[in-house]
Scaffold this active site. Structure first.
Site, PDB file in Angstrom:
ATOM      1  N   GLU A   1      -3.414 -23.837  17.872  1.00  0.00           N
ATOM      2  CA  GLU A   1      -2.563 -24.919  18.359  1.00  0.00           C
ATOM      3  C   GLU A   1      -2.505 -24.923  19.886  1.00  0.00           C
ATOM      4  O   GLU A   1      -2.398 -23.866  20.525  1.00  0.00           O
ATOM      5  CB  GLU A   1      -1.165 -24.773  17.766  1.00  0.00           C
ATOM      6  CG  GLU A   1      -1.197 -24.732  16.238  1.00  0.00           C
ATOM      7  CD  GLU A   1       0.183 -24.897  15.614  1.00  0.00           C
ATOM      8  OE1 GLU A   1       1.079 -25.439  16.271  1.00  0.00           O
ATOM      9  OE2 GLU A   1       0.346 -24.470  14.451  1.00  0.00           O
TER      10      GLU A   1
ATOM     11  N   GLU B   1      -0.605 -20.905  19.924  1.00  0.00           N
ATOM     12  CA  GLU B   1      -0.606 -19.858  18.900  1.00  0.00           C
ATOM     13  C   GLU B   1      -1.691 -20.133  17.884  1.00  0.00           C
ATOM     14  O   GLU B   1      -2.270 -21.226  17.842  1.00  0.00           O
ATOM     15  CB  GLU B   1       0.746 -19.799  18.189  1.00  0.00           C
ATOM     16  CG  GLU B   1       1.092 -21.075  17.429  1.00  0.00           C
ATOM     17  CD  GLU B   1       2.439 -21.007  16.729  1.00  0.00           C
ATOM     18  OE1 GLU B   1       3.053 -19.917  16.749  1.00  0.00           O
ATOM     19  OE2 GLU B   1       2.856 -22.018  16.156  1.00  0.00           O
TER      20      GLU B   1
ATOM     21  N   ASN C   1      -2.017 -20.111  13.784  1.00  0.00           N
ATOM     22  CA  ASN C   1      -1.316 -20.014  12.503  1.00  0.00           C
ATOM     23  C   ASN C   1      -2.312 -19.514  11.465  1.00  0.00           C
ATOM     24  O   ASN C   1      -3.232 -20.242  11.070  1.00  0.00           O
ATOM     25  CB  ASN C   1      -0.762 -21.381  12.084  1.00  0.00           C
ATOM     26  CG  ASN C   1       0.721 -21.504  12.409  1.00  0.00           C
ATOM     27  OD1 ASN C   1       1.493 -20.607  12.098  1.00  0.00           O
ATOM     28  ND2 ASN C   1       1.091 -22.597  13.050  1.00  0.00           N
TER      29      ASN C   1
ATOM     30  N   GLU D   1      -0.181 -29.757   6.868  1.00  0.00           N
ATOM     31  CA  GLU D   1      -0.955 -30.938   7.246  1.00  0.00           C
ATOM     32  C   GLU D   1      -2.456 -30.774   7.041  1.00  0.00           C
ATOM     33  O   GLU D   1      -3.252 -31.611   7.511  1.00  0.00           O
ATOM     34  CB  GLU D   1      -0.663 -31.318   8.699  1.00  0.00           C
ATOM     35  CG  GLU D   1      -0.986 -30.240   9.723  1.00  0.00           C
ATOM     36  CD  GLU D   1       0.171 -29.292   9.995  1.00  0.00           C
ATOM     37  OE1 GLU D   1       0.145 -28.636  11.043  1.00  0.00           O
ATOM     38  OE2 GLU D   1       1.099 -29.203   9.152  1.00  0.00           O
TER      39      GLU D   1
ATOM     40  N   ARG E   1       5.740 -36.468   5.497  1.00  0.00           N
ATOM     41  CA  ARG E   1       6.427 -35.620   4.538  1.00  0.00           C
ATOM     42  C   ARG E   1       7.728 -36.290   4.120  1.00  0.00           C
ATOM     43  O   ARG E   1       8.606 -36.520   4.945  1.00  0.00           O
ATOM     44  CB  ARG E   1       6.734 -34.259   5.153  1.00  0.00           C
ATOM     45  CG  ARG E   1       5.547 -33.647   5.880  1.00  0.00           C
ATOM     46  CD  ARG E   1       5.928 -32.380   6.616  1.00  0.00           C
ATOM     47  NE  ARG E   1       4.848 -31.957   7.513  1.00  0.00           N
ATOM     48  CZ  ARG E   1       4.807 -30.795   8.142  1.00  0.00           C
ATOM     49  NH1 ARG E   1       5.805 -29.935   7.982  1.00  0.00           N
ATOM     50  NH2 ARG E   1       3.809 -30.501   8.939  1.00  0.00           N
TER      51      ARG E   1
ATOM     52  N   ASP F   1      33.551 -79.576  -8.199  1.00  0.00           N
ATOM     53  CA  ASP F   1      34.884 -79.624  -8.793  1.00  0.00           C
ATOM     54  C   ASP F   1      34.853 -79.679 -10.308  1.00  0.00           C
ATOM     55  O   ASP F   1      35.771 -79.187 -10.972  1.00  0.00           O
ATOM     56  CB  ASP F   1      35.658 -80.828  -8.241  1.00  0.00           C
ATOM     57  CG  ASP F   1      37.161 -80.646  -8.383  1.00  0.00           C
ATOM     58  OD1 ASP F   1      37.599 -79.543  -8.791  1.00  0.00           O
ATOM     59  OD2 ASP F   1      37.913 -81.590  -8.089  1.00  0.00           O
TER      60      ASP F   1
ATOM     61  N   ASP G   1      45.011 -80.817   3.556  1.00  0.00           N
ATOM     62  CA  ASP G   1      45.962 -79.727   3.729  1.00  0.00           C
ATOM     63  C   ASP G   1      46.854 -79.691   2.512  1.00  0.00           C
ATOM     64  O   ASP G   1      47.285 -80.737   2.000  1.00  0.00           O
ATOM     65  CB  ASP G   1      46.818 -79.916   4.989  1.00  0.00           C
ATOM     66  CG  ASP G   1      47.815 -78.783   5.158  1.00  0.00           C
ATOM     67  OD1 ASP G   1      47.382 -77.655   5.463  1.00  0.00           O
ATOM     68  OD2 ASP G   1      49.020 -79.014   4.936  1.00  0.00           O
TER      69      ASP G   1
ATOM     70  N   LYS H   1      43.364 -87.894  -2.495  1.00  0.00           N
ATOM     71  CA  LYS H   1      43.038 -86.722  -3.314  1.00  0.00           C
ATOM     72  C   LYS H   1      44.135 -86.497  -4.347  1.00  0.00           C
ATOM     73  O   LYS H   1      45.195 -85.952  -4.050  1.00  0.00           O
ATOM     74  CB  LYS H   1      42.855 -85.495  -2.415  1.00  0.00           C
ATOM     75  CG  LYS H   1      42.479 -84.216  -3.150  1.00  0.00           C
ATOM     76  CD  LYS H   1      42.144 -83.105  -2.160  1.00  0.00           C
ATOM     77  CE  LYS H   1      41.985 -81.757  -2.846  1.00  0.00           C
ATOM     78  NZ  LYS H   1      40.981 -81.764  -3.918  1.00  0.00           N
TER      79      LYS H   1
ATOM     80  N   HIS I   1      39.770 -89.707  -5.369  1.00  0.00           N
ATOM     81  CA  HIS I   1      39.451 -88.550  -6.215  1.00  0.00           C
ATOM     82  C   HIS I   1      40.591 -88.332  -7.190  1.00  0.00           C
ATOM     83  O   HIS I   1      41.765 -88.388  -6.825  1.00  0.00           O
ATOM     84  CB  HIS I   1      39.283 -87.312  -5.330  1.00  0.00           C
ATOM     85  CG  HIS I   1      39.271 -86.015  -6.085  1.00  0.00           C
ATOM     86  ND1 HIS I   1      38.117 -85.448  -6.579  1.00  0.00           N
ATOM     87  CD2 HIS I   1      40.281 -85.157  -6.427  1.00  0.00           C
ATOM     88  CE1 HIS I   1      38.404 -84.311  -7.173  1.00  0.00           C
ATOM     89  NE2 HIS I   1      39.709 -84.107  -7.113  1.00  0.00           N
TER      90      HIS I   1
ATOM     91  N   HIS J   1      41.645 -86.374 -11.363  1.00  0.00           N
ATOM     92  CA  HIS J   1      41.281 -85.547 -12.521  1.00  0.00           C
ATOM     93  C   HIS J   1      41.713 -86.303 -13.768  1.00  0.00           C
ATOM     94  O   HIS J   1      42.691 -87.061 -13.751  1.00  0.00           O
ATOM     95  CB  HIS J   1      41.969 -84.183 -12.451  1.00  0.00           C
ATOM     96  CG  HIS J   1      41.405 -83.298 -11.379  1.00  0.00           C
ATOM     97  ND1 HIS J   1      40.585 -82.229 -11.644  1.00  0.00           N
ATOM     98  CD2 HIS J   1      41.540 -83.331 -10.025  1.00  0.00           C
ATOM     99  CE1 HIS J   1      40.240 -81.641 -10.508  1.00  0.00           C
ATOM    100  NE2 HIS J   1      40.816 -82.294  -9.510  1.00  0.00           N
TER     101      HIS J   1
ATOM    102  N   THR K   1      45.280 -76.137  -3.835  1.00  0.00           N
ATOM    103  CA  THR K   1      44.990 -74.844  -3.213  1.00  0.00           C
ATOM    104  C   THR K   1      45.168 -74.914  -1.696  1.00  0.00           C
ATOM    105  O   THR K   1      44.626 -75.801  -1.056  1.00  0.00           O
ATOM    106  CB  THR K   1      43.535 -74.427  -3.532  1.00  0.00           C
ATOM    107  OG1 THR K   1      43.319 -74.490  -4.938  1.00  0.00           O
ATOM    108  CG2 THR K   1      43.251 -73.029  -3.025  1.00  0.00           C
TER     109      THR K   1
END
Length: 832
Positions: free
Chosen positions: A117, A130, A132, A138, A184, A381, A487, A550, A580, A582, A715
């Site tokens: 190395e 060094e 090894n 590897e 690895r 809705d 609102d 509404k 609108h 229901h 709501t």
């Protein structure tokens, strides 16, 4: 460390004075790790490359090299990714490194595999580190580029063979023409300083394919990863004809690699492999330390495992009760999508007029239109009122193309806002913004309409003003056209905020007056004709483009519709009117026809299969009833019936969410419960243990309305009324007891916030003494002892800091996953 490895026992000594202390630290670490505290003192090379040479020797002085490896990508001196051969070295430097490595081992008559190395500085000088004396992790990349089995060669040498005898001479080993790269995969968590993770592996699926080599360890489904063993799961090696292709293969392999149950360093490896500096090939040992962003976690979707877990959970434990799927099983029939031929239109559509000329031109075109315009509420809705808002985006997209043809002459398609926003996230695991953009792409030429709760946007409380403005801009940019602004208390100050926000975003402002009471009954009380005319005057002055009436509960009787619309049309001849309602009591079609005859320009309806009862009146009935008259809708009964056939079958898919309501009920004129709330409150009452007491809840709803001051109910004010009604039934209270015991009762939080002014101020003020008693001793959190808001609550809130909250989300989920839409959704519903 003389006896070490893996980066242990290494310290940098910046000055001579630091030598003793650093040596002691390195020695102690080496002693603890390897049982030997001896250390070498070596020259420090700043920002070097780590190059190593793989060699084989037979003990007779014969030594060959198998070329070099670049191991510069390191974290704390521990190798992370290795590449062979090394790139970016001059031919001269590279040859010197080979010669030095071979000479050193040859002089020592080295036997078997070894790695020499070196460090290479910025000027190309190399320094020996060094040797090894073993096969390293590897070694696989060297085997891949040379074709030589290093482990087999070691065994043959150990048996007494010389290198020539096993056919290995330097001349016989050609210069590599391939590149190999290894990483690895370990059970270490990069987000927590690479702390080893432990646990049981649930899923372990390794990659494969041409050019991929795997050297696996202890990984398999069911394996228990403990802290007492090496964290390495597998080594993945990729081979290709150049370095970048090898990196690409390694990235692909890592993305295919699946490990569930323990954390891995996979995201870290992918970040390194995708980094431009790494791909260019010349990085130093300081690369990782200089790029801390490499530690950013990767969020995997884990879709397959989650899907399997979900299926298993449903099969064993049935659907979660919170989902509300308490009805019959879903139909097994897939809806058939009709084919409707496109018809070319000579005139501009309302969508084209709006896009090209703006909101005012849109309003003018609506007012000048001959016949009755219709909004289809099926995509919002209608299913909110009948199926607990559970309709999925896919079932809308499936019918989108035929819808874009059949409803080409419609006023709009209502497809977004209201409860659909939070329910899509809360229960359907969908993104409401993705729903809007995908529907817009599928239906490009019909105006889209949404429900905006004024200062509450699509939430149930007040938000800072900048949140509402930003929301409207994002919605407009994502494909929304008509914003029906309302609102829940008809509080004009809350309305002004919503109107201004939509106007600034460039949308069509459809300002709504919410209807309650009965203008045709002089004894009904406060909500008379003059009340509504006064509110419409305020809305027109605020700058609306279209007026919406509404009628949330279906209280607008035919005679009342004629009176109300007629009076508004008389005073405001140029203002488009959109009605609108229901169909809870069954009078919806009659009321809409009466409104149209009195001067309304547009009305709401739903496809027949999702109409009636608490939803909107039948679209088919309105189309058929007006055909050939001055109110002709311009829609084909044949085409809308083809759409309806799809929805008849699609509704069966949502059978678990049916409320069980089998018919309309005229008692809505007594309790005044909104259609969208009726089915939801029925389900909630069952969940709260009030099964069999639905009639009492409806009676209590009327009582709660009186206690709250006879308010507009939509709501979120309708939720306040519903919560108080359930509270009354659950605690067996009378109206009188609620008032008398108000100081000692634990009211629902929504009721307390109503009296604190979180929703605004009701038309005729708060009821006393109930309000004072409920608020006694209470203050609003985050204020300096304020017991209630005086005026619009949002005006007293500080601006929302989008930048800080974006940063918080990015830190949790990673920056590339967070969009402006995500930040806005979090601003609206931080807990969802």
């Amino acid at each position: 460390a003389a006896m070490g490895g893996g980066g242990r026992g290494i310290r940098i000594v910046p000055t001579a004075d630091d030598l003793e202390s650093m040596f002691r630290l390195a020695s102690n670490e080496a002693l603890n790790a390897f049982g030997d505290g001896r250390c070498f003192v070596e020259k420090y090379v700043d920002q070097p490359r780590h190059i190593e040479v793989q060699c084989l020797g037979d003990g007779t002085g014969n030594v060959i090299h198998l070329f070099d490896r670049d191991c510069s990508v390191q974290r704390r001196h521990q190798k992370v990714i290795e590449t062979a051969p090394a790139t970016g070295l001059s031919r001269e430097t590279r040859q010197k490194i080979f010669d030095d490595a071979v000479r050193m081992l040859s002089l020592n008559k080295y036997r078997n595999a070894g790695t020499v190395e070196f460090l290479v500085d910025k000027d190309g000088n190399h320094y020996f580190m060094e040797v090894n004396p073993r096969v390293q992790v590897e070694h696989t990349i060297t085997e891949e580029i040379t074709g030589i089995d290093i482990v087999q060669s070691q065994i043959l040498i150990a048996s007494g063979k010389t290198l020539p005898e096993i056919g290995l001479t330097q001349d016989s080993i050609p210069e590599p023409t391939m590149y190999a790269m290894q990483c690895r995969v370990t059970t270490e968590n990069p987000a927590h300083d690479f702390r080893p993770d432990t646990g049981t592996i649930d899923v372990f699926r390794m990659p494969a394919g041409f050019g991929i080599r795997l050297d696996d360890g202890p990984g398999f489904p069911g394996a228990k990863i403990t802290p007492h063993y090496d964290s390495l799961l597998v080594k993945i090696t990729a081979k290709a004809r150049d370095r970048k292709d090898a990196a690409a293969k390694l990235i692909r392999a890592l993305r295919e690699f699946r490990v569930r149950g323990v954390q891995t360093n996979k995201s870290f490896l992918l970040n390194v492999l995708n980094h431009r500096d790494f791909l260019d090939g010349e990085v130093t040992t300081g690369f990782i330390a200089q790029n801390p962003d490499l530690l950013s976690p990767l969020k995997e979707k884990d879709r397959a495992q989650k899907l399997l877990q979900y299926i298993g959970e449903v099969l064993v434990n049935d659907t979660p009760k919170s989902l509300g799927a308490t009805g019959d099983p879903p139909s097994q029939v897939d809806p058939i999508v009709p084919q409707i031929d496109m018809q070319r239109e000579k005139n501009k559509s309302l969508k084209q007029i709006f896009d090209e000329e703006g909101p005012s031109a849109f309003a003018k075109a609506v007012r000048e239109h001959k016949g009755l315009l219709v909004t289809d509420t099926t995509w919002r809705d209608a299913h909110q009122s009948l199926l607990a808002t559970r309709l999925r985006t896919i079932d809308m997209l499936n019918i989108a193309e035929p819808t874009s043809v059949a409803l080409r002459n419609a006023y709009s398609i209502e497809c977004w806002g209201g409860a659909t926003f939070d329910v899509s996230m809360r229960f359907l695991n969908e993104c409401p913004w993705e729903r809007l953009t995908s529907l817009r792409e599928a239906v490009p030429d019909i105006p889209f309409q949404m429900l905006l709760r004024g200062a509450n946007a699509v939430g149930y409380t007040s938000y800072a003003d900048n949140v509402v403005f930003k929301f409207c801009q994002l919605a407009k940019d994502s494909g929304m056209d008509v914003f029906r602004v309302f609102d829940s208390l008809n509080y004009i100050e809350n309305m002004r905020l919503g109107i201004d926000a939509v106007g600034q975003a460039g949308g069509i402002v459809e300002g709504a007056v919410c209807y309650t009471g009965d203008v045709s009954d002089p004894e009904r009380g406060l909500y008379d004709l003059e009340y509504y005319l006064h509110f419409v005057r305020e809305l027109e002055a605020a700058g609306i483009h279209v007026l919406a009436i509404k009628d949330m509960a279906g209280l607008l009787k035919p005679n009342a519709a004629s009176m109300l619309v007629g009076a508004i049309r008389s005073e405001f001849p140029n203002l488009p009117i959109h009605v609108h309602t229901h169909d809870t009591a069954g009078t919806g079609v009659a009321s809409m026809l009466a409104a149209a005859h009195a001067g309304a320009d547009a009305v709401d309806a739903a496809t027949d299969a999702l109409s009636g009862t608490t939803a909107q009146p039948s679209l088919g009935a309105l189309v058929a009833s007006t055909k050939g008259t001055d109110l002709d809708t311009g829609l084909s009964l044949h085409e809308v019936s083809m759409l309806n056939e799809y929805w008849e079958e699609a509704r069966g898919l949502y059978a678990p969410f049916e409320s069980g309501q089998k018919s309309g009920s005229a008692d809505v004129y007594i309790h005044e419960m909104p259609g969208g709330q009726y089915t939801n409150l029925l389900y909630q009452s069952t969940q709260l243990g009030l099964t069999g007491q639905w009639s009492h809840v409806k009676t209590a709803y009327a009582a709660a309305n009186r206690l709250l001051g006879d308010i507009i109910k939509v709501t979120p004010s309708s939720k306040v009324t519903g919560d108080l009604a359930q509270f009354i039934v659950a605690n067996n209270l009378t109206e009188r007891e609620v008032v008398e015991k108000a100081e000692e009762l634990s009211f629902p939080n929504s009721v307390i916030e109503y009296f604190q002014g979180y929703l605004g101020i009701p038309p005729f003020g708060f009821p006393e003494p109930l309000r004072s008693r409920v608020l006694k001793g209470r203050t609003i959190e985050g204020t300096s002892g304020l017991s209630c808001f005086d005026g619009r609550p949002g005006a007293q809130l500080p601006p929302y800091d989008f930048d800080i909250n974006r940063k918080t989300l990015e830190e949790k989920w990673s920056a590339d996953k967070i969009s402006d839409h995500d930040v806005m959704s979090h601003a609206m519903y931080p807990q969802v």
